[in-house]
Design a protein around this motif. Sequence first.
Motif, PDB file in Angstrom:
ATOM      1  N   ALA A  96      48.648 -74.027  -1.854  1.00 22.54           N
ATOM      2  CA  ALA A  96      47.770 -74.267  -0.703  1.00 22.54           C
ATOM      3  C   ALA A  96      46.704 -75.311  -1.020  1.00 22.54           C
ATOM      4  N   ALA A  97      46.258 -75.354  -2.274  1.00 22.68           N
ATOM      5  CA  ALA A  97      45.238 -76.324  -2.650  1.00 22.68           C
ATOM      6  C   ALA A  97      45.760 -77.752  -2.532  1.00 22.68           C
ATOM      7  N   VAL A  98      47.024 -77.957  -2.865  1.00 23.86           N
ATOM      8  CA  VAL A  98      47.615 -79.292  -2.764  1.00 23.86           C
ATOM      9  C   VAL A  98      47.757 -79.691  -1.291  1.00 23.86           C
ATOM     10  N   VAL A  99      48.154 -78.750  -0.444  1.00 29.16           N
ATOM     11  CA  VAL A  99      48.252 -79.039   0.989  1.00 29.16           C
ATOM     12  C   VAL A  99      46.881 -79.413   1.547  1.00 29.16           C
ATOM     13  N   GLU A 100      45.860 -78.702   1.121  1.00 29.59           N
ATOM     14  CA  GLU A 100      44.502 -79.004   1.582  1.00 29.59           C
ATOM     15  C   GLU A 100      44.057 -80.380   1.105  1.00 29.59           C
ATOM     16  N   SER A 101      44.424 -80.736  -0.130  1.00 34.39           N
ATOM     17  CA  SER A 101      44.060 -82.067  -0.641  1.00 34.39           C
ATOM     18  C   SER A 101      44.783 -83.158   0.141  1.00 34.39           C
ATOM     19  N   ALA A 102      46.021 -82.872   0.596  1.00 36.40           N
ATOM     20  CA  ALA A 102      46.751 -83.832   1.428  1.00 36.40           C
ATOM     21  C   ALA A 102      46.050 -84.020   2.767  1.00 36.40           C
ATOM     22  N   ARG A 103      45.576 -82.921   3.350  1.00 38.66           N
ATOM     23  CA  ARG A 103      44.850 -83.027   4.623  1.00 38.66           C
ATOM     24  C   ARG A 103      43.577 -83.868   4.453  1.00 38.66           C
ATOM     25  N   ASP A 104      42.845 -83.616   3.369  1.00 38.50           N
ATOM     26  CA  ASP A 104      41.610 -84.365   3.126  1.00 38.50           C
ATOM     27  C   ASP A 104      41.903 -85.845   2.915  1.00 38.50           C
ATOM     28  N   ALA A 105      42.950 -86.135   2.158  1.00 35.24           N
ATOM     29  CA  ALA A 105      43.284 -87.531   1.881  1.00 35.24           C
ATOM     30  C   ALA A 105      43.718 -88.255   3.146  1.00 35.24           C
ATOM     31  N   ALA A 106      44.552 -87.609   3.963  1.00 30.76           N
ATOM     32  CA  ALA A 106      45.042 -88.233   5.189  1.00 30.76           C
ATOM     33  C   ALA A 106      43.902 -88.488   6.172  1.00 30.76           C
ATOM     34  N   ALA A 107      42.957 -87.561   6.236  1.00 26.31           N
ATOM     35  CA  ALA A 107      41.844 -87.699   7.184  1.00 26.31           C
ATOM     36  C   ALA A 107      40.951 -88.898   6.869  1.00 26.31           C
ATOM     37  N   LYS A 108      40.965 -89.349   5.616  1.00 28.94           N
ATOM     38  CA  LYS A 108      40.098 -90.469   5.220  1.00 28.94           C
ATOM     39  C   LYS A 108      40.631 -91.817   5.697  1.00 28.94           C
TER      40      LYS A 108
END
Length: 300
Positions: A96-108
């Motif tokens: 789940a932490a990796v999925v969350e990091s993907a969301r954060d990266a994409a949002a930037k």
Amino acid sequence: MNHNEPILGELESLLEFYQAAGVDACLTENPLDWFEESARQTTKRLQHGHNPPRETAEHAERPPSRQPSGSSVMPVGAAPSVQGPATGHTATIPDAAVVESARDAAAKAQNLETLCSILEEFEGCNLKLSAKNLVFADGVPNARLMLVGEAPGRDEDLQGKPFVGRSGQLLDRMLHAIGLDRTNVYIANVVPWRPPGNRTPTPQETEICKPFIKRQIELANPDMLVFLGAASAKTLLGVQDGIRKMRGRWMTYDLNGRTIPCVATYHPAYLLRSPLEKRLSWRDFLSIRSKLHKQDNEHI
């Protein structure tokens, strides 16, 4: 008489079979003892003053168990990352932490160029370890029509562009039949890295990549979406119907509060295997053309 000739012939046949199946990457040359690797990583974190989670600490206190020779199954409590087999990058547990990091990266990402750069630097998807190239997109970003597939294949991986192999050539002909080509459409995939051997992406791999394709759609801002195959439609619409039931049925995709029409049709790779279904895809593409013309008339 050379007694090795039968063996060499069998090996050549086996290699030809693997090549025809799309296998062109060896993920590991030697078996890896994940228990020993986990204990080593835990010791390393302790040396740097980091307190490991309780489960990991308890696991480190136990003597490492040996996996059977040739096994590379990751046990519970394994290290979050290990060195990749051939690239120097690290493999990551898809949690789940990796999925969350993907969301954060994409949002930037503020534009498609930045999103592409972010994906090139992103280390959260292990498919990157075996892929040769990032397959981001083709066509024009401001196109009214965007087509989304599931994942790239061998030819796409080599060229770094989606739908350039035999299925891509068929897609080009289908687009041309309704007066379109790659100069007025935008093409991408849910997963931008080729899975080894053209296997289906795992649910974890798809979930990690989903924030990036959703952001890509937002930044491309099309007037209409076409899902090539059921996989991309299921990922982005959350539907569970199979492609036979789903294809040709117009649905809507929420794009920042704006609903845009979308439709699923057969993937070109499936049509190459089942040419009789081309007649149904032709109906879908005629419907797409009619929808585009209707939008043109509404804007006049």
